[in-house]
Enzyme design. Sequence first.
Site, PDB file in Angstrom:
ATOM      1  N   ARG A  50      54.950  41.900  50.645  1.00  0.00           N
ATOM      2  CA  ARG A  50      53.499  41.620  51.444  1.00  0.00           C
ATOM      3  C   ARG A  50      53.943  40.239  52.130  1.00  0.00           C
ATOM      4  O   ARG A  50      54.795  39.442  51.546  1.00  0.00           O
ATOM      5  CB  ARG A  50      52.581  41.451  50.498  1.00  0.00           C
ATOM      6  CG  ARG A  50      51.385  40.765  51.056  1.00  0.00           C
ATOM      7  CD  ARG A  50      50.181  40.509  49.941  1.00  0.00           C
ATOM      8  NE  ARG A  50      50.270  39.476  48.901  1.00  0.00           N
ATOM      9  CZ  ARG A  50      49.607  39.188  48.145  1.00  0.00           C
ATOM     10  NH1 ARG A  50      48.441  39.977  47.891  1.00  0.00           N
ATOM     11  NH2 ARG A  50      49.391  38.362  47.487  1.00  0.00           N
ATOM     12  N   GLU A  62      41.550  44.749  51.594  1.00  0.00           N
ATOM     13  CA  GLU A  62      40.863  43.613  50.726  1.00  0.00           C
ATOM     14  C   GLU A  62      39.474  43.140  51.083  1.00  0.00           C
ATOM     15  O   GLU A  62      38.747  42.609  50.282  1.00  0.00           O
ATOM     16  CB  GLU A  62      41.838  42.232  50.624  1.00  0.00           C
ATOM     17  CG  GLU A  62      43.146  42.552  49.872  1.00  0.00           C
ATOM     18  CD  GLU A  62      44.036  41.340  49.905  1.00  0.00           C
ATOM     19  OE1 GLU A  62      44.377  40.984  48.930  1.00  0.00           O
ATOM     20  OE2 GLU A  62      44.395  41.177  51.039  1.00  0.00           O
ATOM     21  N   ARG A  68      54.659  39.416  45.858  1.00  0.00           N
ATOM     22  CA  ARG A  68      53.847  38.346  46.705  1.00  0.00           C
ATOM     23  C   ARG A  68      54.842  37.381  46.821  1.00  0.00           C
ATOM     24  O   ARG A  68      54.986  36.454  46.394  1.00  0.00           O
ATOM     25  CB  ARG A  68      52.902  37.732  45.230  1.00  0.00           C
ATOM     26  CG  ARG A  68      51.970  38.883  45.077  1.00  0.00           C
ATOM     27  CD  ARG A  68      50.895  38.173  44.005  1.00  0.00           C
ATOM     28  NE  ARG A  68      49.454  38.771  43.751  1.00  0.00           N
ATOM     29  CZ  ARG A  68      49.431  39.568  42.715  1.00  0.00           C
ATOM     30  NH1 ARG A  68      50.419  39.811  41.745  1.00  0.00           N
ATOM     31  NH2 ARG A  68      48.094  40.097  42.706  1.00  0.00           N
ATOM     32  N   ARG A  72      36.478  35.114  42.950  1.00  0.00           N
ATOM     33  CA  ARG A  72      37.286  35.841  41.823  1.00  0.00           C
ATOM     34  C   ARG A  72      37.642  34.870  40.652  1.00  0.00           C
ATOM     35  O   ARG A  72      37.920  35.336  39.615  1.00  0.00           O
ATOM     36  CB  ARG A  72      38.400  36.445  42.483  1.00  0.00           C
ATOM     37  CG  ARG A  72      39.406  35.399  42.928  1.00  0.00           C
ATOM     38  CD  ARG A  72      40.425  36.233  43.745  1.00  0.00           C
ATOM     39  NE  ARG A  72      41.581  36.243  42.992  1.00  0.00           N
ATOM     40  CZ  ARG A  72      42.801  37.303  43.780  1.00  0.00           C
ATOM     41  NH1 ARG A  72      42.823  37.401  45.020  1.00  0.00           N
ATOM     42  NH2 ARG A  72      43.746  37.378  42.966  1.00  0.00           N
ATOM     43  N   HIS A 121      43.028  31.981  32.090  1.00  0.00           N
ATOM     44  CA  HIS A 121      44.387  31.735  31.516  1.00  0.00           C
ATOM     45  C   HIS A 121      44.114  32.725  30.059  1.00  0.00           C
ATOM     46  O   HIS A 121      45.138  33.008  29.600  1.00  0.00           O
ATOM     47  CB  HIS A 121      44.467  30.262  30.936  1.00  0.00           C
ATOM     48  CG  HIS A 121      44.864  29.447  31.979  1.00  0.00           C
ATOM     49  ND1 HIS A 121      45.715  29.650  32.953  1.00  0.00           N
ATOM     50  CD2 HIS A 121      44.236  28.132  32.614  1.00  0.00           C
ATOM     51  CE1 HIS A 121      46.044  28.769  33.772  1.00  0.00           C
ATOM     52  NE2 HIS A 121      45.091  27.794  33.635  1.00  0.00           N
ATOM     53  N   CYS A 152      46.903  47.830  44.179  1.00  0.00           N
ATOM     54  CA  CYS A 152      47.850  46.847  43.727  1.00  0.00           C
ATOM     55  C   CYS A 152      47.151  45.811  43.076  1.00  0.00           C
ATOM     56  O   CYS A 152      47.817  44.678  42.696  1.00  0.00           O
ATOM     57  CB  CYS A 152      49.067  46.398  44.835  1.00  0.00           C
ATOM     58  SG  CYS A 152      48.187  45.576  46.214  1.00  0.00           S
ATOM     59  N   ASN A 176      41.313  42.896  43.685  1.00  0.00           N
ATOM     60  CA  ASN A 176      40.930  41.485  43.341  1.00  0.00           C
ATOM     61  C   ASN A 176      40.149  41.051  44.283  1.00  0.00           C
ATOM     62  O   ASN A 176      39.064  40.425  44.056  1.00  0.00           O
ATOM     63  CB  ASN A 176      42.074  40.578  42.712  1.00  0.00           C
ATOM     64  CG  ASN A 176      42.849  41.210  41.922  1.00  0.00           C
ATOM     65  OD1 ASN A 176      42.810  42.063  41.050  1.00  0.00           O
ATOM     66  ND2 ASN A 176      44.378  40.693  41.981  1.00  0.00           N
ATOM     67  N   ASP A 177      40.567  40.874  45.382  1.00  0.00           N
ATOM     68  CA  ASP A 177      39.908  40.131  46.748  1.00  0.00           C
ATOM     69  C   ASP A 177      39.037  41.350  47.021  1.00  0.00           C
ATOM     70  O   ASP A 177      37.664  40.837  47.603  1.00  0.00           O
ATOM     71  CB  ASP A 177      40.946  40.200  47.736  1.00  0.00           C
ATOM     72  CG  ASP A 177      41.385  38.527  47.616  1.00  0.00           C
ATOM     73  OD1 ASP A 177      40.723  37.613  47.216  1.00  0.00           O
ATOM     74  OD2 ASP A 177      42.630  38.445  47.815  1.00  0.00           O
TER      75      ASP A 177
HETATM   76  C1  PEP Z   1      44.373  41.595  45.457  1.00  0.00           C
HETATM   77  O1  PEP Z   1      43.452  41.036  45.988  1.00  0.00           O
HETATM   78  O2  PEP Z   1      43.886  42.478  44.502  1.00  0.00           O
HETATM   79  C2  PEP Z   1      45.877  41.201  45.503  1.00  0.00           C
HETATM   80  C3  PEP Z   1      46.647  42.242  44.822  1.00  0.00           C
HETATM   81  O3  PEP Z   1      46.279  40.205  45.993  1.00  0.00           O
HETATM   82  P1  PEP Z   1      46.201  38.632  45.274  1.00  0.00           P
HETATM   83  O4  PEP Z   1      45.663  38.936  43.964  1.00  0.00           O
HETATM   84  O5  PEP Z   1      47.542  38.319  45.300  1.00  0.00           O
HETATM   85  O6  PEP Z   1      45.195  38.050  46.199  1.00  0.00           O
HETATM   86 MG    MG Z   2      44.676  39.520  47.462  1.00  0.00          MG
END
Ligand code: PEP
Ligand code: MG
Length: 573
Positions: free
Chosen positions: A345, A433, A308, A467, A206, A504, A456-457
């Site tokens: 997506r 990912e 998303r 994460r 946050h 992304c 991110n993933d």
């Molecule tokens: C990611 O995993 O980087 C991604 C863009 O998807 P999300 O953050 O929605 O899992």
């Molecule tokens: Mg992801």
Amino acid sequence: MLLVNTDLFYGVSMTTPEHPPLSGTPVVPGVAAGPVLHVRGEVSPDAISRYGDGGFSDADAALSAYDEAVAAVAETFSTKAAATQGAAAEVLTASAGLARDKGLRSAVSKNLQAGPGPVAAVQGAVEQFVTIFTGMGGLMAERATDLRDIERRVVAHLVGEPAPGVPTPDVPSILVAEDLAPSDTSGLDPALVTALVTERGGATSHTAIIARQLGIPCVVGAAGVMALPTGTFVVVDGEAGTIEQGADPDDARARVEESRRLREELATWSGPAATADGLPVKLLANVADGPWAGSAASEPVQGVGLFRTELCFLDRKDEPSVEEQADIYADVLSPYSDGRYVVVRTLDAGSDKPIAFATHEGEENPALGVRGLRLSFGNPGLMDRQLDGIAAAAERTGTETWVMAPMVATVAEAAEFAGKVRARGLKPGVMVEIPSAALLAHRMLEVVDFLSIGTNDLTQYAMAADRMATDLAHLTDPWQPAVLQLIAITAHAGTEAGKPVGVCGEAAADPLLATALIGMGISSLSMAARAVRPVGAQLSKVTFETCEAAAEAALGAPDPMAGRAAVRALLGH
Ligand code: PEP
Ligand code: MG
């Protein structure tokens, strides 16, 4: 916005230059300087012991006192939510709902029957829920911080103390905390709180979200920062991730001024995106619904790189019909019918984004379970109906529509998905990912038209680090050389195949890292609309050759800090 008055610096305690700078994960760039101000975290133990069991006649009377405290706390959240907007308002409204949660109330009621008084009853009930949330991991674990915040506020109200939280600073200050709850950060005045630093928390916490919204420098996961005494004069660098003590105030002021000037310059960049020597770069927006897509369309973006879809359905019990889905998707597509394109997506339900009508219940390890594309293995109709909805929206709006699946692990999965998308006249791609997808990117590109790297993933799975885990922020960092290596492999496959490979995840929003990504051969960067101008402005200042050098430096660095430092040095920051 960043007020700096050197006079203010002399009234605060100075530390000696021999202190090495503390460091953490940089999440919002910019430099700020000022005295440390700590968030008051706990209700005073004296007040709690004076209150004792509250002296109620019976459990019902004690429960009424709890109800009254909860109503007051929830009201505070709602008032703060009404005074703010965007992501901050959403998290505050969610906190108000969590405070009033019926399950929490019945746990408190049960504890009261056992007789320990309201304070112990609330603490016990919250402990019970925190254990459950933490066990669930992901987004739910993140809510443990919110629950603890609610506990402190309810207890403070019961014992008659002011609510814990952020004191109002007398002078522009650096706010330092263990971690920050949404209620701590809402309503912060960026003229008085010029930077946020937390000891825990990761790039998706946050604190990071709110700091981005406020536009103030932010460093999270900075070990040791809580030990700095209140009033210590520090310089926070939200790009380098450092917290320095003992800096010369004039020097600090010059650095803050320079950073402010740079950020103003970045905000005026208006595209089109290209490197200094003219290599065009596609910058795209990440969106979650129609209004979001509409406001992003007025930024200098060439379209949407990540819609998303699952975020449209977080509060839905039942799967929406194809027609309803088509309406929702058309709202996102239509602002881009002017020749731009949208990458939709398919549902990434599961793990940190539970969707009632799709997610499998009770998985031991949901991040490695049936999420994203995998939901279609046992329920192919779910994917088919969504693709029908997307195709209908594409036809209705005339917007160029690309469709990609999340959580793809094998080439066979990619091929099957591509077949379904092509059958509907749309352009198929998959997200990278999972490390297996990166390693086989060249074979993925034999069956799909584009790849989009979800950093991110990809970081979570490459580093085996949740994460959302606040203690693992140093691992869940896309600057980790192993993650960069996977990105480079994927980008190289795209260059060889002559097909687009974008990024992304959050990594795309980091102007420094963006240069290295372009140097690896990434063709598009998709990010929160707010991040587009700083990234575009940064890229416009460097040649492709420098981007290649940045890629090499980041890939060759031993760790994220060294990678950032090497790229900063190359770019003359
Ligand atoms: C990611 O995993 O980087 C991604 C863009 O998807 P999300 O953050 O929605 O899992
Ligand atoms: Mg992801």
